[in-house]
Design a protein around this motif. Structure first.
Motif, short mmCIF file in Angstrom:
data_model
loop_
_atom_site.label_atom_id
_atom_site.label_comp_id
_atom_site.label_asym_id
_atom_site.label_seq_id
_atom_site.Cartn_x
_atom_site.Cartn_y
_atom_site.Cartn_z
N GLU A 1 0.76 -14.68 38.49
CA GLU A 1 2.22 -14.62 38.53
C GLU A 1 2.75 -14.73 37.10
O GLU A 1 3.55 -13.93 36.67
CB GLU A 1 2.78 -15.73 39.41
CG GLU A 1 2.44 -15.55 40.88
CD GLU A 1 2.89 -16.73 41.73
OE1 GLU A 1 3.73 -17.53 41.29
OE2 GLU A 1 2.38 -16.84 42.86
N THR A 2 2.28 -15.76 36.38
CA THR A 2 2.72 -15.94 35.00
C THR A 2 1.59 -15.69 34.01
O THR A 2 1.83 -15.50 32.84
CB THR A 2 3.27 -17.37 34.77
OG1 THR A 2 2.22 -18.32 35.01
CG2 THR A 2 4.45 -17.65 35.68
N THR A 3 0.34 -15.72 34.48
CA THR A 3 -0.81 -15.47 33.62
C THR A 3 -1.79 -14.55 34.34
O THR A 3 -1.99 -14.68 35.56
CB THR A 3 -1.53 -16.77 33.24
OG1 THR A 3 -1.93 -17.44 34.44
CG2 THR A 3 -0.65 -17.68 32.41
N ILE A 4 -2.39 -13.64 33.59
CA ILE A 4 -3.40 -12.73 34.12
C ILE A 4 -4.53 -12.63 33.10
O ILE A 4 -4.36 -13.01 31.94
CB ILE A 4 -2.82 -11.33 34.43
CG1 ILE A 4 -2.19 -10.71 33.16
CG2 ILE A 4 -1.82 -11.38 35.56
CD1 ILE A 4 -1.68 -9.29 33.36
N PRO A 5 -5.69 -12.11 33.51
CA PRO A 5 -6.77 -11.95 32.55
C PRO A 5 -6.35 -11.05 31.38
O PRO A 5 -5.61 -10.08 31.56
CB PRO A 5 -7.89 -11.30 33.37
CG PRO A 5 -7.60 -11.69 34.79
CD PRO A 5 -6.10 -11.74 34.87
N LYS A 6 -6.82 -11.36 30.19
CA LYS A 6 -6.46 -10.61 28.99
C LYS A 6 -6.78 -9.13 29.13
O LYS A 6 -5.99 -8.28 28.72
CB LYS A 6 -7.15 -11.19 27.76
CG LYS A 6 -6.74 -10.48 26.47
CD LYS A 6 -7.40 -11.06 25.26
CE LYS A 6 -7.02 -10.39 23.96
NZ LYS A 6 -6.72 -8.99 23.97
N ALA A 7 -7.92 -8.80 29.70
CA ALA A 7 -8.29 -7.39 29.85
C ALA A 7 -7.28 -6.64 30.72
O ALA A 7 -6.95 -5.48 30.45
CB ALA A 7 -9.70 -7.26 30.43
N LEU B 1 -4.75 -3.64 29.50
CA LEU B 1 -4.68 -2.36 30.21
C LEU B 1 -3.25 -2.02 30.59
O LEU B 1 -2.81 -0.86 30.45
CB LEU B 1 -5.59 -2.40 31.44
CG LEU B 1 -5.65 -1.12 32.27
CD1 LEU B 1 -6.16 0.05 31.44
CD2 LEU B 1 -6.53 -1.34 33.50
N ILE B 2 -2.49 -3.01 31.05
CA ILE B 2 -1.08 -2.79 31.39
C ILE B 2 -0.32 -2.33 30.15
O ILE B 2 0.47 -1.37 30.22
CB ILE B 2 -0.46 -4.06 32.00
CG1 ILE B 2 -1.05 -4.33 33.38
CG2 ILE B 2 1.07 -3.96 32.06
CD1 ILE B 2 -0.72 -5.69 33.95
N GLU B 3 -0.54 -2.99 29.03
CA GLU B 3 0.13 -2.61 27.79
C GLU B 3 -0.25 -1.20 27.38
O GLU B 3 0.61 -0.41 26.97
CB GLU B 3 -0.20 -3.60 26.67
CG GLU B 3 0.44 -3.27 25.35
CD GLU B 3 1.96 -3.15 25.39
OE1 GLU B 3 2.50 -2.29 24.66
OE2 GLU B 3 2.60 -3.89 26.16
N GLU B 4 -1.52 -0.85 27.50
CA GLU B 4 -1.99 0.49 27.14
C GLU B 4 -1.32 1.55 28.01
O GLU B 4 -0.84 2.57 27.51
CB GLU B 4 -3.51 0.55 27.31
CG GLU B 4 -4.14 1.87 26.99
CD GLU B 4 -5.65 1.84 27.28
OE1 GLU B 4 -6.12 2.78 27.95
OE2 GLU B 4 -6.32 0.89 26.84
N LYS B 5 -1.25 1.30 29.31
CA LYS B 5 -0.61 2.26 30.24
C LYS B 5 0.88 2.35 29.96
O LYS B 5 1.45 3.45 29.99
CB LYS B 5 -0.86 1.84 31.69
CG LYS B 5 -2.30 1.89 32.12
CD LYS B 5 -2.73 3.30 32.39
CE LYS B 5 -4.15 3.31 32.94
NZ LYS B 5 -4.56 4.59 33.41
N SER B 6 1.52 1.23 29.67
CA SER B 6 2.96 1.23 29.36
C SER B 6 3.24 2.01 28.09
O SER B 6 4.20 2.77 28.02
CB SER B 6 3.48 -0.19 29.23
OG SER B 6 3.39 -0.87 30.44
#
Length: 166
Positions: free
Chosen positions: A145-151, A155-160
């Motif tokens: 919810e507030t934290t997710i695995p770095k990988a 990936l989210i940042e790369e797709k964004s």
């Protein structure tokens, strides 16, 4: 990671929920043969340390004396998952009888009626136990919810970024 950073993670509400909930820890350590092991184990906390107790002649006691570095995972199977990851160093101490914390840890997963019988049996069985105290050297909370695995975050940042570039 310093002790203030570790304490900050361990004191987050979801971490406290996991530390004081009924789920066992899963402790990873190296056996005497050097091969990794993972075991479920009941635990309690003392300050910012994770504590458990076991039979003095158990294989994990001998292994932890030789290789005191451990990894712990405490998690809930519900969605979204809540996962507390801890790395640390184990200290072992032989004690007489059954530690109060061991009894408290057992009570977390039993009804009062079950606990009475279990506690009486445990106290009759163990003349001594080894207390394993884990001092965290690293911690991470994944609550999805507030934290997710770095990988996943990467990936989210790369797709964004790819979406923005279109």
């Amino acid at each position: 990671m310093n002790t203030d950073q570790i304490a900050g993670i361990l004191h987050k509400p979801y971490a406290q929920e996991l530390l004081y909930g009924p789920e066992p820890a899963r402790m990873g350590y190296n056996g005497l043969d050097g091969d990794p092991r993972v075991i479920p184990i009941g635990f309690w906390t003392e300050a910012d340390r994770i504590v458990m107790a076991t039979v003095p002649t158990s294989a994990k006691v001998a292994a932890l004396r030789k290789h005191p570095q451990v990894a712990l995972t405490i998690d809930q199977g519900s969605f979204p998952p809540k996962v507390l990851l801890i790395r640390g160093t184990a200290e072992l101490q032989l004690v007489d009888g059954v530690p109060d914390g061991y009894l408290t840890a057992g009570h977390k997963v039993m009804t009062d009626e079950q606990y009475r019988d279990w506690a009486a049996g445990v106290q009759a069985l163990y003349d001594e136990m080894v207390v394993i105290t884990i001092t965290p050297t690293w911690a991470k909370l994944l609550d999805f919810e507030t934290t997710i695995p770095k990988a996943v975050a990467d990936l989210i940042e790369e797709k964004s970024a790819a979406e923005r570039a279109r």
